[in-house]
Design a protein around this motif. Structure first.
Motif, short mmCIF file in Angstrom:
data_model
loop_
_atom_site.label_atom_id
_atom_site.label_comp_id
_atom_site.label_asym_id
_atom_site.label_seq_id
_atom_site.Cartn_x
_atom_site.Cartn_y
_atom_site.Cartn_z
N PHE A 237 -31.80 0.56 64.92
CA PHE A 237 -32.57 1.53 64.13
C PHE A 237 -32.12 1.32 62.69
CE2 PHE A 237 -31.88 3.51 68.29
CZ PHE A 237 -33.20 3.74 68.68
N VAL B 100 -28.43 0.70 62.02
CA VAL B 100 -27.65 1.10 63.19
C VAL B 100 -27.95 0.19 64.37
CG1 VAL B 100 -27.14 2.96 64.82
CG2 VAL B 100 -27.71 3.51 62.44
N ALA C 209 -27.81 0.07 67.82
CA ALA C 209 -27.58 0.99 68.94
C ALA C 209 -27.30 0.23 70.23
CB ALA C 209 -28.79 1.90 69.13
N ASP D 150 -19.14 6.56 76.04
CA ASP D 150 -18.91 7.71 75.19
C ASP D 150 -20.21 8.14 74.51
OD1 ASP D 150 -17.46 9.68 74.08
OD2 ASP D 150 -16.11 8.38 72.92
N ASN D 151 -20.19 9.29 73.87
CA ASN D 151 -21.37 9.75 73.13
C ASN D 151 -21.74 8.71 72.07
OD1 ASN D 151 -19.83 12.77 73.54
ND2 ASN D 151 -21.93 12.49 74.19
N GLY D 152 -23.03 8.40 72.00
CA GLY D 152 -23.50 7.44 71.02
C GLY D 152 -23.27 6.00 71.41
N ALA D 153 -22.87 5.77 72.67
CA ALA D 153 -22.59 4.40 73.11
C ALA D 153 -23.87 3.57 73.25
CB ALA D 153 -21.83 4.41 74.43
N GLY D 154 -25.02 4.25 73.40
CA GLY D 154 -26.27 3.51 73.51
C GLY D 154 -26.95 3.61 74.86
N LYS D 155 -26.49 4.52 75.71
CA LYS D 155 -27.05 4.65 77.07
C LYS D 155 -28.50 5.09 77.03
CE LYS D 155 -23.95 7.84 78.00
NZ LYS D 155 -23.23 7.93 76.72
N THR D 156 -28.77 6.15 76.28
CA THR D 156 -30.15 6.64 76.21
C THR D 156 -31.06 5.60 75.58
OG1 THR D 156 -29.40 8.94 76.10
CG2 THR D 156 -31.60 8.50 75.31
N THR D 157 -30.53 4.94 74.55
CA THR D 157 -31.33 3.89 73.91
C THR D 157 -31.70 2.80 74.92
OG1 THR D 157 -30.15 4.31 71.84
CG2 THR D 157 -31.36 2.24 72.00
N TYR E 95 -38.95 2.82 73.47
CA TYR E 95 -38.62 1.97 72.32
C TYR E 95 -38.99 0.53 72.63
CZ TYR E 95 -35.42 5.74 70.80
OH TYR E 95 -34.87 6.91 70.41
N GLU F 137 -28.67 11.76 82.71
CA GLU F 137 -27.80 12.88 83.04
C GLU F 137 -28.46 13.91 83.97
OE1 GLU F 137 -25.16 14.22 80.09
OE2 GLU F 137 -25.87 12.78 78.59
N HIS G 48 -21.91 11.44 82.54
CA HIS G 48 -20.58 11.54 81.94
C HIS G 48 -19.57 11.96 83.00
CE1 HIS G 48 -21.51 10.93 77.71
NE2 HIS G 48 -22.62 11.61 77.90
N1 LIG Z 1 -34.22 7.18 67.10
C1 LIG Z 1 -33.05 6.83 66.55
N2 LIG Z 1 -32.99 6.56 65.24
C2 LIG Z 1 -31.81 6.21 64.66
N3 LIG Z 1 -30.67 6.10 65.33
C3 LIG Z 1 -30.66 6.34 66.64
C4 LIG Z 1 -31.86 6.73 67.32
N4 LIG Z 1 -31.56 6.92 68.64
C5 LIG Z 1 -30.26 6.66 68.76
N5 LIG Z 1 -29.71 6.31 67.57
C6 LIG Z 1 -28.32 5.94 67.36
O1 LIG Z 1 -28.01 4.94 68.29
C7 LIG Z 1 -26.73 5.14 68.83
C8 LIG Z 1 -26.79 5.23 70.34
O2 LIG Z 1 -27.42 6.45 70.71
P1 LIG Z 1 -27.76 6.87 72.20
O3 LIG Z 1 -28.55 8.11 72.12
O4 LIG Z 1 -28.36 5.72 72.91
O5 LIG Z 1 -26.32 7.19 72.77
P2 LIG Z 1 -25.92 7.77 74.21
O6 LIG Z 1 -25.02 6.79 74.82
O7 LIG Z 1 -27.13 8.16 74.97
O8 LIG Z 1 -25.08 9.05 73.79
P3 LIG Z 1 -24.91 10.47 74.54
O9 LIG Z 1 -23.91 10.27 75.61
O10 LIG Z 1 -24.42 11.36 73.46
O11 LIG Z 1 -26.26 10.86 75.05
C9 LIG Z 1 -26.15 6.36 68.14
O12 LIG Z 1 -25.36 5.96 67.10
C10 LIG Z 1 -27.38 7.08 67.67
O13 LIG Z 1 -27.07 7.83 66.51
#
Ligand SMILES: Nc1ncnc2c1ncn2[C@@H]1O[C@H](COP(=O)(O)OP(=O)(O)OP(=O)(O)O)[C@@H](O)[C@H]1O
Ligand SMILES: [Mg+2]
Lengths: 354, 252
Positions: free
Chosen positions: B21, B24, B26, B45-52, B61, B179, B211
């Motif tokens: 992004f 970033v 991700a 961990d939070n922000g690791a990129g799982k949801t992405t 995406y 989750e 988690h």
């Molecule tokens: N739409 C977006 N635009 C910009 N940055 C994004 C976007 N979606 C995610 N990110 C960034 O990408 C990184 C990974 O985010 P992601 O949501 O995939 O983490 P996660 O592993 O699902 O975290 P969590 O456990 O908190 O849900 C983070 O740094 C987040 O800030």
């Protein structure tokens, strides 16, 4: 379903038996709350009946003249309220319906007057009515585009259209009422068949169609889903923009039909025809059990709600009470309805559809 | 299911997937696979990129680079709808249910079956919806007493089952869950874990983010750990421990 049947594992998802009891109590409560408009109606009629017998020694309910007057009284607010029911279930509101109704009444009057010499009475009525309902769809289209495409909140978008429709209606009417010279039209508005006024028949058929549309079609089902959770509806592949556009066209056309019947009844189109009815229509929907938060409501509930208002308004005149008591009574009923709705929300997270 | 992939065969492969992004990063060069009848947990961990990652798989995406293969064939989904049409169903945390509608109505939301009343009038086929709700929920070994009740009357775990049931009814071969147990109490979490077991037994592939290591060890076959968008490690559940997974997650 084509997946192969799989032997079940240990029981996992059974609803706990003790939950069943609370479930039943909740269902009962829900039923009562869903029927509240009919209960109101029954109480009101009973009250007026008693009053009438005690002070006049006559019946209120079993007097066909009273029933008919109430029904005729209820026609226009009910037509507005059926369309409003759809809009409110979707989570929106249409404040422009009253003046769309006035606009349609004026258009119907003009077009019928214009067409009568060339087409003859009957055809001119048909033509004028269709044109008026189609014209009423135009502000509906604009409302729909504002809400669906431009994401304007329905309250604001339709408030704007309230002003526009009002101004256009008064301009078209030249600031006065437009008399219609067409005997077929006034027969439609005042004639009867087997003692039942035509306008009541037209309204009854229309209400049945709207009930079908809300309760039995995809359009109605999607309307409930959008009102409850627009995000879920979108993910399920429902085209929300297209739905909302059609929705506001529908409410505009309901107002259009109300306007045509108004013009028929009074042989005149008036821009302010629907002015006092808009809030009555919202009140009917709310008394009928819909939530202004969207997602719940039924046409039958709205019918009951419209009759509650009509019975109050007519009944108070009938028993010679100063007409201002109407406002107070209707207001009190609205407040009670909303309180019931909120109490019920506290018991269960949501509500059932038709 | 017309073309169920035999158990153990690859269903979905992600190869060298990256997503950024703007500045970033991700997701960075991520590779993983899901087989039929397999449950893969995504941890990190939070922000690791799982949801992405799951959003890239489910068509929300578009990946910046890398490829996704479905049953060996490269695919590119322009929208979640396209992914769903190919049998990849995502169950979001907020479940995407219409609370005021019944289980059946939710299963069929957007694709309602119709029948003809009196031979001509098209009406919603509520009987069919209720029947499908009943068989589908039974397939998940989930027995609800009131099929006509709005789903708002149900508990969190039951609602999760409805969302899963919808995916199952529409023949999803791969279920992705973000989750799924996060908002639930302990008994409800156990039900959802059971549901995932059922999906596995039916030969579907499951990817789920959690988690909660307890959940992961209870149901997953494999775990893929992400750290700042990079794959930090992949283990068979039978060959790893909580401690090792935690180390992979935090690094070091
Ligand atoms: N739409 C977006 N635009 C910009 N940055 C994004 C976007 N979606 C995610 N990110 C960034 O990408 C990184 C990974 O985010 P992601 O949501 O995939 O983490 P996660 O592993 O699902 O975290 P969590 O456990 O908190 O849900 C983070 O740094 C987040 O800030
Ligand atoms: Mg996440």
């Amino acid at each position: 379903m084509t997946s192969p049947p799989i032997p079940h594992h240990a029981a996992t998802g059974h609803v706990a038996p003790q939950a069943d009891h609370a479930d039943k109590a909740r269902t009962l409560l829900q039923r009562i709350a869903d029927l509240r408009a009919w209960l109101f109606l029954a109480f009101l009629i009973l009250g007026f009946e008693l009053w009438s017998r005690i002070s006049f020694g006559g019946t209120f309910l079993f007097n066909p003249f009273n029933i008919q007057s109430i029904a005729v009284f209820a026609v226009a607010p009910l037509l507005l309220a059926t369309g409003q029911t759809f809009v409110i279930i979707s989570g929106g509101i249409d404040l422009s319906m009253g003046f769309i109704m006035g606009l349609a009444a004026v258009v119907a009057a003009h077009v019928i007057n214009w067409a009568t010499p060339g087409m003859g009475f009957g055809l001119a009525v048909l033509f004028g009515s269709v044109v008026a309902v189609l014209v009423a769809a135009i502000p509906g289209i604009v409302n729909g585009m504002l809400v669906a495409l431009l994401k304007v909140p329905p309250f604001i978008g339709t408030l704007g259209m309230f002003g526009v429709a009002r101004g256009v209606a008064f301009l078209l009417a030249g600031g006065t009422t437009v008399p219609v010279k067409n005997e077929v039209f006034s027969a439609l508005g005042n004639g009867k068949i087997y003692g039942v006024p035509y306008i009541i028949l037209v309204t009854a058929v229309f209400v049945l169609i709207m009930r079908y549309l809300l309760g039995q079609t995809k359009f109605g089902q999607h309307n409930y889903a959008i009102g409850a959770n627009a995000q879920a509806a979108r993910r399920a592949g429902i085209n929300i923009k297209w739905h909302l556009l059609r929705l506001y066209i529908l409410s505009g056309m309901c107002a259009g039909l109300a306007g045509v019947l108004y013009a028929a009844r009074f042989s005149a189109g008036a821009a302010q025809a629907g002015e006092p009815l808009l809030l009555d229509s919202v009140a009917a929907v709310v008394i009928g059990g819909a939530s202004l938060f969207g997602g719940s409501g039924t046409i039958l509930g709205t019918v009951a709600g419209a009759f509650v208002i009509a019975v109050i308004q007519y009944g108070l005149v009938f028993i010679n009470v100063a007409p201002f008591w109407q406002f107070i009574s209707v207001g009190v009923v609205i407040i009670i309805s909303v309180l019931i709705d909120q109490a019920q929300r506290r018991f269960s997270g949501g509500r059932q559809s038709e | 299911m017309s073309d169920m992939t035999p158990i153990g065969q690859p269903l979905l492969e992600v190869r060298h997937l990256s997503k950024n992004f703007g500045p970033v990063q991700a997701l960075n060069d991520l590779t993983m696979m899901v087989r039929a009848g397999e449950v893969v947990a995504l941890a990190g961990d939070n922000g690791a990129g799982k949801t992405t990652l799951i959003k890239a798989i489910s068509g929300v995406y578009q990946p910046s680079s890398g490829e996704i293969l479905l049953k060996g064939k490269p695919v590119a989904f322009a929208s979640p709808q396209e992914a769903r049409d190919q049998g990849i169903e995502t169950i979001y945390q907020d479940l995407a249910l219409a609370d005021n509608l019944s289980i059946g109505a939710n299963i069929f939301l957007g694709r309602e079956p119709m029948r003809r009343k009196y031979g001509f009038l098209p009406v919603l086929d509520r009987a069919k919806m209720a029947e499908a709700a009943k068989t589908t929920m039974a397939l998940l070994d989930f027995h609800v007493s009131r099929l006509d009740a709005p789903v708002s009357n149900f508990s969190g775990g039951q609602r999760q089952a409805v969302a899963i049931g919808r995916a199952v009814y529409w023949n999803a071969q791969i279920l992705i869950m973000d989750e799924p147990t996060a908002a639930l109490g302990v008994p409800e979490q156990r039900k959802v874990i059971q549901l995932i077991h059922q999906l596995k037994a039916q030969g579907r592939g499951v990817i789920f983010i959690s988690h909660n290591l307890q959940d992961i060890f209870a149901v997953a076959d494999r775990i893929v750990v992400l750290r700042r968008g990079v794959q930090a490690g992949e283990r068979k559940i039978s060959e790893t421990t909580h401690d090792e997974v935690v180390k992979l997650m935090v690094g070091g």
